[in-house]
Design a protein around this motif. Structure first.
Motif: not given
Length: 361
Positions: A180, A185, A200, A211, A220
């Protein structure tokens, strides 16, 4: 009227000259080298008179400071790709500035420019550093702050780190730590553009939701609440092809146990270790690199300087097409510069960390 703008510029110049003796430059300088977590106490706030500019110089008023984890490394008295900030020296940072007075033909009063003029309200420069141009005009077609985020060093780092070092192929599984953040990102979204499945790692529900809902990540993991090893294994049943690592530490050690044959591990940063008082031990699972014939490689974005226009062109196209979204976390007030840097290491920032210190005239 057509005469109004020149009159306004002339008036501003006259006022500046009249008040030059009283024009003060507030700035933060390095006072002590941090031992462990960086803090406000490592810096000193001081005020000096602004000097006259000479031939081939210009006076800038800083509007925004940019913040990156690498700034913590510049505070250590160790050899690196850039010399450390010296005691008593203005803290180094990227900046967005406005030209207030100019004796350089290529720059005129009112121009908005990007450079690296540190934590201070005013700066005098010839537009070069060591004979190399270090000041550039920001095109009027973009939001000025974007020149420090998606089109700045963070976006460029994501572009070259993922594409040149990571070499993603369609169908690859890509895992991004610090996902993030300003660099992570963008790296993850570029991987999606290249046809990869992207997971992520970030801290907190809000960041993880952004995300998957806004940045198009496939999944995520909230490292603050999930078991990182177990969750990563569940989400990567077929292993990991590319690791884009901004964090180091536990994450890197776990990721190495899941890499596929000929995997690529991109070492962009290791923010989890930057404030450690003693160097952290290397990853204990490094033998996975041998077993899987994988490659782990670090890089510095400045090595790609001659290719920056290529990256900015691609990033601009993807932003215009809606394939890349980005966030900027903007704090305010020059007095808050040290505390804004600390935000990077406490997980408070969400997106590119910036500090607004003045309005453009």
């Amino acid at each position: 009227s057509a005469l109004w703008i020149p009159w306004k510029l002339a008036t501003r110049r006259t006022n500046l000259i009249m008040t030059r003796k009283n024009l003060k430059n507030r700035r933060w300088v390095l006072n002590t080298r941090p031992q462990g977590m960086v803090s406000k106490e490592n810096f000193k706030f001081e005020e000096l008179e602004v000097e006259e500019i000479n031939e081939n110089q210009m006076l800038l008023k800083n509007l925004y400071f940019g913040f990156d984890p690498t700034q913590r490394g510049w505070l250590n008295d160790v050899k690196s790709y850039m010399p450390p900030v010296q005691i008593g020296e203005v803290m180094r940072s990227s900046t967005i500035s406005q030209v207030i007075e100019s004796n350089i033909p290529d720059f005129k009063e009112g121009d908005i420019v990007q450079g690296s003029f540190g934590w201070q309200e005013f700066a005098i420069t010839d537009g070069k550093a060591g004979g190399v141009i270090n000041t550039s005009k920001i095109p009027s077609t973009i939001t000025p702050t974007a020149s420090l985020s998606v089109y700045g060093i963070t976006g460029l780092t994501a572009y070259f780190g993922l594409l040149d070092v990571g070499g993603p192929k369609e169908g690859d599984t890509v895992v991004v730590s610090g996902a993030a953040g300003a660099t992570g990102s963008i790296a993850g979204q570029i991987a999606k553009i290249k046809g990869c499945r992207v997971i992520g790692i970030a801290g907190g529900t809000k960041k993880c939701n952004w995300l998957t809902e806004e940045a198009n990540f496939d999944a995520a993991i909230d490292y603050k609440s999930a078991n990182l090893g177990e969750t990563l294994r569940e989400l990567c049943p077929n292993g990991i092809d590319v690791v884009f690592d901004n964090v180091g530490g536990e994450f890197l050690d776990v990721a190495l146990t899941l890499i596929n044959m000929n995997a690529r591990i991109v070492l962009c940063g290791a923010i989890s270790t930057y404030n450690n008082e003693k160097p952290s031990p290397g990853p204990s699972n490094y033998m996975s690199l041998v077993i899987m014939r994988a490659r782990m490689e670090g890089f510095i974005v400045l090595d790609y300087l001659d290719r920056f226009p290529e990256a900015i062109k691609s990033l601009s196209k993807w932003v215009e097409e809606g394939k890349i979204t980005y966030l900027e976390d903007i704090q305010e007030g020059i007095e808050n510069a040290p505390d804004t840097l600390v935000r990077l290491f406490t997980g408070q920032n969400f997106g590119k960390q910036l500090l607004k210190i003045a309005e453009a005239d």
